[in-house]
Motif scaffolding. Structure first.
Motif, PDB file in Angstrom:
ATOM      1  N   ASN A 208    -104.300  89.660  12.584  1.00  0.00           N
ATOM      2  CA  ASN A 208    -103.468  88.734  12.515  1.00  0.00           C
ATOM      3  C   ASN A 208    -102.156  88.458  12.793  1.00  0.00           C
ATOM      4  N   ILE A 209    -101.417  87.577  12.979  1.00  0.00           N
ATOM      5  CA  ILE A 209     -99.805  87.255  13.147  1.00  0.00           C
ATOM      6  C   ILE A 209     -98.777  87.807  12.456  1.00  0.00           C
ATOM      7  N   THR A 210     -98.262  88.083  13.352  1.00  0.00           N
ATOM      8  CA  THR A 210     -96.442  88.598  12.972  1.00  0.00           C
ATOM      9  C   THR A 210     -95.821  88.207  13.236  1.00  0.00           C
ATOM     10  N   VAL A 211     -94.635  87.174  13.308  1.00  0.00           N
ATOM     11  CA  VAL A 211     -93.058  87.318  13.260  1.00  0.00           C
ATOM     12  C   VAL A 211     -92.057  87.398  13.736  1.00  0.00           C
ATOM     13  N   SER A 212     -91.708  87.470  14.597  1.00  0.00           N
ATOM     14  CA  SER A 212     -90.408  88.233  14.586  1.00  0.00           C
ATOM     15  C   SER A 212     -89.072  86.793  14.691  1.00  0.00           C
ATOM     16  N   LYS A 213     -87.970  87.580  13.888  1.00  0.00           N
ATOM     17  CA  LYS A 213     -86.671  86.253  13.776  1.00  0.00           C
ATOM     18  C   LYS A 213     -85.980  86.723  14.344  1.00  0.00           C
ATOM     19  N   VAL A 214     -85.741  87.414  15.202  1.00  0.00           N
ATOM     20  CA  VAL A 214     -84.556  88.774  15.829  1.00  0.00           C
ATOM     21  C   VAL A 214     -84.995  88.462  17.692  1.00  0.00           C
ATOM     22  N   TYR A 215     -84.225  89.439  18.332  1.00  0.00           N
ATOM     23  CA  TYR A 215     -84.605  89.476  19.630  1.00  0.00           C
ATOM     24  C   TYR A 215     -85.060  91.048  20.223  1.00  0.00           C
ATOM     25  N   GLU A 216     -85.827  91.415  20.394  1.00  0.00           N
ATOM     26  CA  GLU A 216     -85.513  92.672  20.990  1.00  0.00           C
ATOM     27  C   GLU A 216     -85.984  93.112  22.643  1.00  0.00           C
ATOM     28  N   ALA A 217     -85.586  94.162  23.317  1.00  0.00           N
ATOM     29  CA  ALA A 217     -85.529  94.095  24.222  1.00  0.00           C
ATOM     30  C   ALA A 217     -86.678  94.073  25.267  1.00  0.00           C
ATOM     31  N   ASN A 218     -87.733  94.489  24.795  1.00  0.00           N
ATOM     32  CA  ASN A 218     -88.711  95.083  24.962  1.00  0.00           C
ATOM     33  C   ASN A 218     -89.475  93.340  25.273  1.00  0.00           C
ATOM     34  N   SER A 219     -89.152  92.488  25.043  1.00  0.00           N
ATOM     35  CA  SER A 219     -90.285  90.646  24.668  1.00  0.00           C
ATOM     36  C   SER A 219     -89.550  89.654  26.152  1.00  0.00           C
ATOM     37  N   PHE A 220     -89.887  89.103  26.470  1.00  0.00           N
ATOM     38  CA  PHE A 220     -89.205  88.616  27.176  1.00  0.00           C
ATOM     39  C   PHE A 220     -88.345  87.629  27.107  1.00  0.00           C
ATOM     40  N   ALA A 221     -86.784  87.256  27.269  1.00  0.00           N
ATOM     41  CA  ALA A 221     -85.992  86.593  26.854  1.00  0.00           C
ATOM     42  C   ALA A 221     -86.016  85.186  26.683  1.00  0.00           C
TER      43      ALA A 221
END
Length: 645
Positions: A208-221
Motif C-alpha cells: 500500500n501507499i500512505t500519504v500523511s499531509k500533517v506532521y507527527e512527532a515520531n517522523s523526521f521533521a
C-alpha cells in the motif's frame, strides 16, 4: 455378462443422480445493526464437516453441497449463532445478518496479521488513524491498472506529479515532502530531487501507499508538505505462486522508426570509464589519447523499428510451521521495458527580461528498462511477537537519443545529435521487530541500510552548423562536441527504537529514539573534442547519423582531432548528514469522541560538505542545529462513519 453390464449402468446412473443434486452457495455475513461485514465468521453445513471462513469483505462460498436442502450454521464471536435452511436453486447471494450477543466475555484475544492491501482494511486504518492520512492498496492499484507507485500517488486526493516526476502537495514542491519505505527513510539517487523517483517501485512489490499531509512527532521533521510511506508486500495469506506477462505499445511509437546512438552493451549493464583515464596526469593523458582508442562507442546513430513493449512478474509466498510458530516467505521479481517517440517538440530558453537565449525544435527517441525485486522474511512467535527482514532492489535505465535544430543566443543555426543514458539503482535492507509485554507494554525496533546510485555514463554530443546550403562541424565552442561521465553514490543508515504504553480504555503513550547517518559522493569527468583541423564534407542527414566516417580513431592518430580531459576539483564533492532524535507522543481521549494526539520531538542535526571553488581551493561548510518540534492533531468522531479532524 449381460447382467453385470446392467448393474454397472445402474450404478453409474445413481452416481450421476447424486452429483446432479450438488449445488453451490454464495453469501455475505454482516452485523444486524451496522450492516458492516463480519470478517472471520464461520459458516458450516449442518451435519457435515464442510465449512468456510468469511473473507475480509464478509463473503463466503461453499461448493458441492449434497442434496436438495441444507442447514447453514453461522457463528461469530460475541454474536448469536444463527441456523438457516437453504434450498437448492438459490440464485441470489445470501445476506446473513447476525445479532450481537449481550453476554459479557471475561477476556478475548484475537491474534492475526492485518492484510493492508484491501480497500476496506485501509478505510478502517484511515478512520482509526491519529492523524489525517490517505492511502491506496495493492488490490485497488491492480483494479485501476496502476503499474508503479508514482501512478498510484496521482490517485490520492491533493497530490499531483509534475512532468519531471516531482511530487506536488497543496502547491508545495519536492523539497517540502519526504519518502519512507516501511516507515524508514529512503535516499534519492537524483541530486536534483529530495524524493526518490517513485516509478522505481512497481505495483507488484507494493502492499500500500500512505500519504500523511500533517506532521507527527515520531517522523523526521524535514517536511511540511507530505509524508509518503511505501509499504512493501509481505506473506499474510495462503501459499501462492503467480506468473504474469504483459505486452503493448504506444500508438505514436509501435512499429515506427526509432533511433539510437551507438551503445556499449545493453541497458541491463552500466557502461563504465576505464579508471586509468581518470587517474593519469594531463600530460600522460594527452599522449595516451593520441595513440589509443579511449572509448568503446562512437557518435554513430542506428535506425530500427520499435518493437512491442514486454513485461513480466513472478511471485512466490509460503508459510512454514516451526514448532507452533510461523515463518513466512515472500519473493517477487519483475522486468519491463518501455519505448517513447516524441516528434516535432520544441524548447526555448528565455532571460528574465524576455530575451530568447536559444530556441530549438527536436525529435527524441527513448527506451527504458525497469527491474525490481522484493524479498520478505517474517517470523511470528509468542503469539504476537514478530521479526521481519525485507530486501528491495530496483534499477531504472533510460537511454534517450535526440536530434535537434534551432538557433543559439548568437543566432547560429545549429544541429545537435546527442545521447543521454541515465541509470538509477536502489538497494535497501531492513530488519525490524515488534514485541509485546503483557497487555500494556510493547516495543518496536527497526534498522535499515540503503544504497542508491545515479550514473550518467557516456553522455555524448556532436554539434553541426548550417551555413547557407552547407552543413559543417560547429567549432566556435569546443565544449559542444564532448563526452561526459558522472556518478553519484549515496549511503544511508537508519536505526529506530520505540516503546508504547497503553492506559485507560484507549489512551496510549509512545516514546522513541532515532538515528540517521547519510553520506553522498559525486564526481564527473568530461572529454572535449578539438575539431579545428577537421573539415569534412557533410552531405546531409546520413553524414549526421554516421560521423564515424570522419570523426574516428584515424583522425585522432593523424592529429586532425585531439581530445582533452576536464576533471577539476570543482567537479566532485562529498557530503554527509547525521541526525540524533528523540520524541514523546501521546494519544489521549478526554471524552470518548475526542482524540488529542500531542507530541514533541528533539533533533540534533550535523551537516557538512567538502567541495572546491572555481579556482580549485578546497572548502568545507558545516550546518549544525538543535531543534524542538511540537505537534498536535485533533479528531472528533461525530458518529461511527463521520469524523472531524
Amino acid at each position: 455378462m449381460i447382467k453385470t453390464n446392467k448393474m454397472f449402468l445402474t450404478a453409474s446412473a445413481m452416481i450421476l443422480s447424486v452429483s446432479a443434486q450438488a449445488f453451490t452457495l454464495k453469501g455475505v455475513v454482516v452485523d444486524n445493526s451496522t450492516k458492516e461485514p463480519l470478517i472471520g465468521a464461520t459458516v458450516q453445513v449442518g451435519g457435515t464437516t464442510t465449512g468456510v471462513i468469511t473473507d475480509i469483505d464478509g463473503r463466503f462460498e461453499i461448493k458441492d453441497i449434497k442434496g436438495k436442502t441444507c442447514t447453514l450454521i453461522v457463528q461469530y464471536v460475541s454474536y448469536k449463532t444463527q441456523e438457516i435452511v437453504v434450498e437448492k436453486g438459490q440464485k441470489d447471494e445470501l445476506v446473513i445478518a447476525l445479532a450481537p450477543d449481550n453476554q459479557q466475555l471475561d477476556e478475548l484475544t484475537v491474534v492475526a496479521k492485518k492484510n493492508l492491501e484491501n480497500e476496506r482494511s485501509l478505510m478502517m486504518e484511515r478512520q482509526k488513524s491519529s492523524v489525517a492520512i490517505e492511502n491506496i492498496g495493492a488490490k485497488e492499484m491492480s483494479t485501476k491498472g496502476i503499474s508503479n507507485v508514482e501512478e498510484g500517488v496521482k490517485k490520492i486526493t491533493g497530490v499531483s506529479v509534475a512532468s519531471a516526476g516531482q511530487i506536488i502537495v497543496r502547491g508545495l514542491g519536492d523539497r517540502y515532502s519526504t519518502t519512507t519505505l516501511n516507515g524508514l527513510p529512503i535516499a534519492s539517487p537524483n541530486p536534483d530531487h529530495k524524493l526518490i523517483p517513485l516509478d522505481l517501485f512497481p505495483s507488484s512489490t507494493v502492499k500500500n501507499i500512505t500519504v500523511s499531509k500533517v506532521y507527527e512527532a515520531n517522523s523526521f521533521a524535514d517536511y511540511s508538505g507530505a509524508h509518503i510511506d511505501i509499504g512493501t508486500k509481505e506473506q499474510t495469506g495462503e501459499d501462492f505462486f503467480s506468473l504474469s506477462f504483459n505486452t503493448g505499445g504506444k500508438f505514436n511509437t509501435l512499429g515506427k522508426d526509432t533511433y539510437q546512438m551507438d551503445r556499449d552493451g545493453t541497458l541491463f549493464e552500466t557502461p563504465s570509464l576505464d579508471n586509468k583515464l581518470r587517474d593519469m596526469s594531463l600530460v600522460d593523458f594527452e599522449e595516451y589519447a593520441g595513440k589509443n582508442q579511449l572509448f568503446n562507442t562512437s557518435f554513430d546513430v542506428s535506425r530500427s523499428k520499435s518493437l512491442p513493449e514486454f513485461g513480466g512478474n513472478v511471485g512466490f509466498g509460503k508459510n512454514f510451521d516451526i514448532n507452533g510458530n510461523t515463518l513466512s516467505l515472500l519473493a517477487s521479481m519483475g522486468v519491463s521495458n518501455e519505448q517513447q517517440t516524441m516528434l516535432d517538440a520544441s524548447v526555448r530558453t528565455l532571460e528574465a527580461t524576455g530575451t530568447t537565449l536559444n530556441d530549438f525544435s527536436y525529435d527524441s527517441y527513448s527506451s527504458e528498462l525497469k527491474i525490481a525485486g522484493l524479498g520478505s522474511l517474517g517470523y511470528s512467535f509468542r503469539k504476537q511477537d514478530q521479526l521481519n527482514y525485507t530486501f528491495f532492489y530496483a534499477r531504472n535505465a533510460i537511454d534517450n537519443y535526440m536530434l535537434r535544430e534551432g538557433y543559439d543566443y548568437e543566432d547560429h543555426n545549429l544541429i545537435g545529435s546527442n545521447n543521454v543514458t541515465h541509470v538509477y539503482t536502489l538497494q535497501n535492507h531492513q530488519l525490524g521487530g515488534k514485541h509485546f509485554f503483557g497487555d500494556k507494554w510493547s516495543m518496536n525496533w527497526s534498522g535499515s541500510y540503503s544504497k542508491t546510485s545515479s550514473d550518467e555514463p557516456d553522455r555524448r554530443q556532436i554539434m553541426f552548423i548550417r551555413e547557407g546550403n552547407e552543413i559543417n562541424l560547429f567549432k566556435l565552442n569546443r565544449q559542444e562536441t564532448m563526452r561526459y561521465f558522472g556518478v553519484l553514490d549515496e549511503k544511508e543508515w537508519v536505526g529506530n527504537l520505540s516503546g508504547d504504553y497503553k492506559f485507560g480504555n484507549q489512551n496510549k503513550l509512545q516514546a522513541g529514539f532515532t538515528y540517521k547517518d547519510k553520506t553522498r559522493d559525486y564526481s564527473s569527468t568530461r572529454f572535449y573534442y578539438n575539431l579545428n583541423k577537421l573539415n569534412p564534407v557533410i552531405g546531409g542527414e546520413e553524414d549526421i547519423y554516421t560521423p564515424s566516417g570522419f570523426l574516428n580513431q584515424e583522425a585522432i592518430e593523424s592529429g586532425l582531432v585531439s581530445i582533452s580531459r576536464s576533471q577539476q576539483p570543482k567537479d566532485s564533492y562529498t557530503a554527509g548528514n547525521k541526525i540524533y532524535a528523540g520524541y514523546i507522543l501521546a494519544d489521549i481521549y478526554p471524552v470518548e469522541a475526542l482524540l488529542v494526539n500531542v507530541g514533541v520531538r528533539y533533533e540534533s542535526s550535523k551537516q557538512w560538505v567538502n567541495y572546491a571553488e572555481d579556482g580549485g581551493k578546497l572548502q568545507r561548510r558545516d550546518l549544525n542545529s538543535n531543534d524542538l518540534f511540537p505537534a498536535m492533531n485533533l479528531r472528533y468522531q461525530l458518529d461511527k462513519r463521520n469524523s472531524l479532524r
